[in-house]
Scaffold this motif. Structure first.
Motif, PDB file in Angstrom:
ATOM      1  N   ILE A 198       0.849  -1.205   0.000  1.00  0.00           N
ATOM      2  CA  ILE A 198       0.000   0.000   0.000  1.00  0.00           C
ATOM      3  C   ILE A 198       0.881   1.250   0.000  1.00  0.00           C
ATOM      4  O   ILE A 198       0.642   2.206  -0.736  1.00  0.00           O
ATOM      5  CB  ILE A 198      -0.955  -0.007   1.217  1.00  0.00           C
ATOM      6  N   PHE A 199       1.920   1.230   0.822  1.00  0.00           N
ATOM      7  CA  PHE A 199       2.785   2.414   0.917  1.00  0.00           C
ATOM      8  C   PHE A 199       3.476   2.678  -0.432  1.00  0.00           C
ATOM      9  O   PHE A 199       3.583   3.811  -0.881  1.00  0.00           O
ATOM     10  CB  PHE A 199       3.825   2.242   2.028  1.00  0.00           C
ATOM     11  N   GLN A 200       3.913   1.606  -1.080  1.00  0.00           N
ATOM     12  CA  GLN A 200       4.581   1.775  -2.383  1.00  0.00           C
ATOM     13  C   GLN A 200       3.587   2.307  -3.415  1.00  0.00           C
ATOM     14  O   GLN A 200       3.894   3.252  -4.150  1.00  0.00           O
ATOM     15  CB  GLN A 200       5.151   0.426  -2.840  1.00  0.00           C
ATOM     16  N   LYS A 201       2.398   1.714  -3.416  1.00  0.00           N
ATOM     17  CA  LYS A 201       1.381   2.100  -4.410  1.00  0.00           C
ATOM     18  C   LYS A 201       1.062   3.593  -4.339  1.00  0.00           C
ATOM     19  O   LYS A 201       0.830   4.237  -5.349  1.00  0.00           O
ATOM     20  CB  LYS A 201       0.115   1.267  -4.149  1.00  0.00           C
ATOM     21  N   HIS A 202       1.060   4.138  -3.104  1.00  0.00           N
ATOM     22  CA  HIS A 202       0.633   5.532  -2.939  1.00  0.00           C
ATOM     23  C   HIS A 202       1.789   6.469  -2.568  1.00  0.00           C
ATOM     24  O   HIS A 202       1.551   7.559  -2.044  1.00  0.00           O
ATOM     25  CB  HIS A 202      -0.486   5.607  -1.890  1.00  0.00           C
ATOM     26  N   ASP A 203       3.011   6.034  -2.798  1.00  0.00           N
ATOM     27  CA  ASP A 203       4.179   6.882  -2.522  1.00  0.00           C
ATOM     28  C   ASP A 203       4.205   7.400  -1.082  1.00  0.00           C
ATOM     29  O   ASP A 203       4.360   8.610  -0.851  1.00  0.00           O
ATOM     30  CB  ASP A 203       4.205   8.089  -3.480  1.00  0.00           C
ATOM     31  N   VAL A 204       4.033   6.490  -0.164  1.00  0.00           N
ATOM     32  CA  VAL A 204       4.084   6.861   1.256  1.00  0.00           C
ATOM     33  C   VAL A 204       5.453   6.458   1.800  1.00  0.00           C
ATOM     34  O   VAL A 204       5.850   5.289   1.695  1.00  0.00           O
ATOM     35  CB  VAL A 204       2.967   6.155   2.065  1.00  0.00           C
ATOM     36  N   MET A 205       6.163   7.417   2.351  1.00  0.00           N
ATOM     37  CA  MET A 205       7.459   7.113   2.962  1.00  0.00           C
ATOM     38  C   MET A 205       7.225   6.654   4.400  1.00  0.00           C
ATOM     39  O   MET A 205       6.295   7.109   5.066  1.00  0.00           O
ATOM     40  CB  MET A 205       8.360   8.347   2.947  1.00  0.00           C
ATOM     41  N   VAL A 206       8.107   5.765   4.874  1.00  0.00           N
ATOM     42  CA  VAL A 206       7.850   5.102   6.156  1.00  0.00           C
ATOM     43  C   VAL A 206       8.964   5.382   7.159  1.00  0.00           C
ATOM     44  O   VAL A 206      10.137   5.136   6.880  1.00  0.00           O
ATOM     45  CB  VAL A 206       7.731   3.576   5.957  1.00  0.00           C
ATOM     46  N   ILE A 207       8.550   5.902   8.328  1.00  0.00           N
ATOM     47  CA  ILE A 207       9.485   5.991   9.452  1.00  0.00           C
ATOM     48  C   ILE A 207       9.133   4.804  10.337  1.00  0.00           C
ATOM     49  O   ILE A 207       8.029   4.734  10.886  1.00  0.00           O
ATOM     50  CB  ILE A 207       9.305   7.310  10.231  1.00  0.00           C
ATOM     51  N   CYS A 208      10.034   3.831  10.422  1.00  0.00           N
ATOM     52  CA  CYS A 208       9.709   2.612  11.162  1.00  0.00           C
ATOM     53  C   CYS A 208      10.482   2.582  12.472  1.00  0.00           C
ATOM     54  O   CYS A 208      11.712   2.539  12.489  1.00  0.00           O
ATOM     55  CB  CYS A 208      10.042   1.386  10.315  1.00  0.00           C
ATOM     56  N   ASP A 209       9.743   2.587  13.564  1.00  0.00           N
ATOM     57  CA  ASP A 209      10.347   2.567  14.893  1.00  0.00           C
ATOM     58  C   ASP A 209      10.447   1.118  15.357  1.00  0.00           C
ATOM     59  O   ASP A 209       9.438   0.482  15.669  1.00  0.00           O
ATOM     60  CB  ASP A 209       9.465   3.403  15.831  1.00  0.00           C
ATOM     61  N   GLU A 210      11.685   0.607  15.391  1.00  0.00           N
ATOM     62  CA  GLU A 210      11.888  -0.790  15.795  1.00  0.00           C
ATOM     63  C   GLU A 210      12.623  -0.863  17.132  1.00  0.00           C
ATOM     64  O   GLU A 210      13.398  -1.785  17.401  1.00  0.00           O
ATOM     65  CB  GLU A 210      12.616  -1.555  14.674  1.00  0.00           C
ATOM     66  N   ILE A 211      12.361   0.119  17.993  1.00  0.00           N
ATOM     67  CA  ILE A 211      13.047   0.180  19.289  1.00  0.00           C
ATOM     68  C   ILE A 211      12.783  -1.082  20.133  1.00  0.00           C
ATOM     69  O   ILE A 211      13.611  -1.467  20.942  1.00  0.00           O
ATOM     70  CB  ILE A 211      12.633   1.465  20.062  1.00  0.00           C
ATOM     71  N   TRP A 212      11.624  -1.726  19.911  1.00  0.00           N
ATOM     72  CA  TRP A 212      11.264  -2.905  20.716  1.00  0.00           C
ATOM     73  C   TRP A 212      11.703  -4.216  20.065  1.00  0.00           C
ATOM     74  O   TRP A 212      11.343  -5.298  20.553  1.00  0.00           O
ATOM     75  CB  TRP A 212       9.745  -2.943  20.916  1.00  0.00           C
ATOM     76  N   SER A 213      12.445  -4.141  18.969  1.00  0.00           N
ATOM     77  CA  SER A 213      12.628  -5.337  18.155  1.00  0.00           C
ATOM     78  C   SER A 213      13.458  -6.447  18.795  1.00  0.00           C
ATOM     79  O   SER A 213      13.458  -7.577  18.301  1.00  0.00           O
ATOM     80  CB  SER A 213      13.238  -4.958  16.801  1.00  0.00           C
ATOM     81  N   ASP A 214      14.135  -6.165  19.888  1.00  0.00           N
ATOM     82  CA  ASP A 214      14.886  -7.236  20.567  1.00  0.00           C
ATOM     83  C   ASP A 214      14.030  -7.960  21.598  1.00  0.00           C
ATOM     84  O   ASP A 214      14.414  -9.038  22.066  1.00  0.00           O
ATOM     85  CB  ASP A 214      16.107  -6.651  21.300  1.00  0.00           C
ATOM     86  N   LEU A 215      12.914  -7.363  21.966  1.00  0.00           N
ATOM     87  CA  LEU A 215      12.111  -7.936  23.056  1.00  0.00           C
ATOM     88  C   LEU A 215      10.922  -8.685  22.460  1.00  0.00           C
ATOM     89  O   LEU A 215       9.798  -8.186  22.379  1.00  0.00           O
ATOM     90  CB  LEU A 215      11.676  -6.839  24.026  1.00  0.00           C
TER      91      LEU A 215
END
Ligand code: PLP
Length: 402
Positions: A198-215
Motif C-alpha cells: 500500500i505504501f509503495q502504491k501511494h508513494d508513502v514514505m515510512v518511518i519505522c520505529d523498531e526500538i522494541w525489536s529485541d524484546l
C-alpha cells in the motif's frame, strides 16, 4: 538462568522516573498508607542491565579524559553484528548507520525531511504517546487508522482503512511501530508485505520505529521492515536503540539505519541543524558493552522472563475476571487490558478501576494516553515475585468494585 532477574532492586532515591516520579501517574489519588508502590508504567525495567554495560563504561571512565571524541569503529561494527546475528540482516554497512539523540529525536528529524508543516501523517491507533506528542509538537496533523481485533482477539491492521485514509488525505508519510507499542504485536511477514504494498502504491514514505525489536516473546520472530523487499529497503527510515532492550534510557543513545543515500543525507543534515545530535561518550560505550556476546545471552534470558510474566498476567486476568480482555502481546513487556466489557457488566467506569489500582500501590498508566480510552497499560518488566504481588493487589482492588 545465568543472569539475575529476580533481585528486587532498590531504584528509589536516585531520581529514577519510574519510582521517584510516579506522582505523574497517581493523579492526586492517595496510595494506602504503608503500601509500597510498584512501578508498572514508564517503559523501563526493574532489572539491572547486563554486567558488560557497566564494565565497559567503567573501563572508559577510569581514563580521566572526556574531551571531544570520534565514534569508534567498534560502535558501528557492534551494530552491524547485532543486526546480522539477531535478525539475519546482511549487507548493512557503516554509512547506513548514524547515532540519534533518542528515537523520538530521530523520528522528528525524519519527519522534517519528509513533511511540510501541516502535512497529514498516518499512524495506527492505539498509539504510542511519544508519537502523538512528536507529531503535535512539530506541527503535523495526525490521521489514525485503528487496529482491529480479529476473531482470535489479535490486533490486525485494517488495510482497507489505511489505504482509504492515505488516498482521502493525500498522505505521503507514516510512522510505523514494529513491534507495536502498546499492543505488543510482532507483525507477521504477510502483514508487513501488505502494508508495504500500500505504501509503495501511494508513494508513502515510512518511518519505522523498531526500538522494541529485541524484546520478542515466546516463538515469535521480528522481521525488519527494510528486509521485506528492495522497495522497502529504500522507502523505510528505521530507528533502533539498545535503550529498551538493556534498560539504558537514561543514557540516551539510539541510531537510525537508512539505506537510501538521498534520504540519509537529508536526515543527517536535518539532525545536525540543532547542534544537539552528537553522540555521548558514555552511551556509545554502553552500546558497545551491551552488544557483546554476554548481551546476546542476557537478552535471550530476559525474553524468557518477560514471556513468563506476560503469560502469568494474561492468565491471571482471564481466570479471575470476566470481561477484562487482553490481546496477548507477542513482543515488548507491555500489556494493554481492555476493561470495556467488565465496566459495562459492573456499572463502573475506567477511572474507578484505575484509581482502585493506584490506591493499592500498583502504578499503571491510563490507556487514554495511548488512544485506548477503556484500557490501562501495564509494564511487566519486573521480578516475577513483584508481579505476583502486584496482581494480588489488583485482584483485591478490582474485586472490591464488583
Ligand atoms: C515505540 C517507542 N518509540 C520510542 C520510545 C522512546 O525512545 P527514546 O527515549 O529513545 O526517544 C519509546 C519509549 O517507550 C517507545 O515505546
Amino acid at each position: 538462568m545465568k543472569y539475575d532477574f529476580t533481585t528486587i532492586m532498590n531504584r528509589g532515591g536516585r531520581n529514577t522516573m519510574a519510582v521517584d516520579g510516579y506522582g505523574m501517574m497517581t493523579q492526586g489519588i492517595d496510595i494506602k498508607e504503608g503500601v509500597e508502590p510498584i512501578p508498572m508504567w514508564v517503559a523501563d525495567m526493574s532489572f539491572a542491565t547486563v554486567p558488560t554495560v557497566p564494565q565497559q563504561i567503567i573501563e572508559r571512565v577510569n581514563h580521566p579524559e572526556y574531551g571531544y571524541f570520534i565514534t569508534p569503529d567498534e560502535y558501528y561494527n557492534s551494530i552491524i553484528e547485532w543486526h546480522e546475528k539477531r535478525n539475519g540482516v546482511t549487507g548493512l554497512t557503516r554509512e547506513c548507520i548514524e547515532y540519534e539523540n533518542s528515537v523520538l529525536g530521530g523520528v522528528a528529524s525524519a519527519l522534517s525531511v519528509l513533511c511540510s508543516k501541516g502535512d497529514k501523517v498516518l499512524i495506527h491507533k492505539p498509539t504510542y504517546i511519544g508519537f502523538t506528542m512528536t507529531l503535535k509538537n512539530n506541527g503535523y496533523d495526525i490521521i489514525h487508522s485503528e487496529l482491529v481485533k480479529d476473531e482470535n482477539g489479535v490486533y490486525r491492521m485494517d488495510f482497507e482503512d489505511m489505504e482509504k485514509k492515505i488516498v482521502e488525505n493525500n498522505i505521503h508519510t507514516t510512522i510505523f511501530c514494529s513491534p507495536h507499542n502498546p499492543t505488543g504485536r510482532v507483525w507477521e511477514r504477510w502483514e508487513l508485505e501488505k502494508a508495504m504494498e500500500i505504501f509503495q502504491k501511494h508513494d508513502v514514505m515510512v518511518i519505522c520505529d523498531e526500538i522494541w525489536s529485541d524484546l520478542i516473546l515466546a516463538d515469535n520472530k521480528h522481521i525488519p521492515l527494510q528486509s521485506i523487499n528492495e522497495d522497502a529497503k529504500n522507502r523505510v527510515i528505521a530507528e533502533y536503540a539498545p535503550s529498551k532492550t538493556f534498560n539504558l534510557a537514561g543514557l540516551v543513545g539510539s541510531y537510525h539505519i537508512i539505506y537510501n543515500k538521498y534520504l540519509r543525507d537529508r536526515v543527517r543534515k536535518e539532525s545536525s541543524l540543532g547542534h544537539y545530535n552528537a553522540a555521548n561518550l558514555l552511551s556509545v560505550h554502553a552500546l558497545i558493552g551491551a552488544y557483546k556476546p554476554e548481551g546476546y545471552e542476557w537478552v535471550d534470558e530476559l525474553c524468557q522472563v518477560l514471556t513468563e510474566n506476560v503469560n502469568y498476567a494474561c492468565d491471571f486476568f482471564a481466570n479471575e475476571f470476566e470481561g477484562i480482555e487482553i490481546s496477548k502481546p507477542e513482543g515488548t513487556y507491555m500489556i494493554f487490558p481492555d476493561f470495556t466489557k467488565w465496566c459495562e457488566k459492573h456499572g463502573r467506569n475506567i477511572d474507578e478501576v484505575y484509581a482502585a489500582g493506584i490506591r493499592e500501590g500498583v502504578i499503571w498508566q491510563p490507556g487514554s494516553a495511548f488512544n485506548g480510552p477503556n484500557c490501562i497499560r501495564m509494564n511487566l518488566a519486573l521480578p516475577h515475585s513483584k508481579l505476583v504481588e502486584a496482581m494480588d493487589r489488583l485482584k483485591m482492588a478490582i474485586k472490591g468494585l464488583e
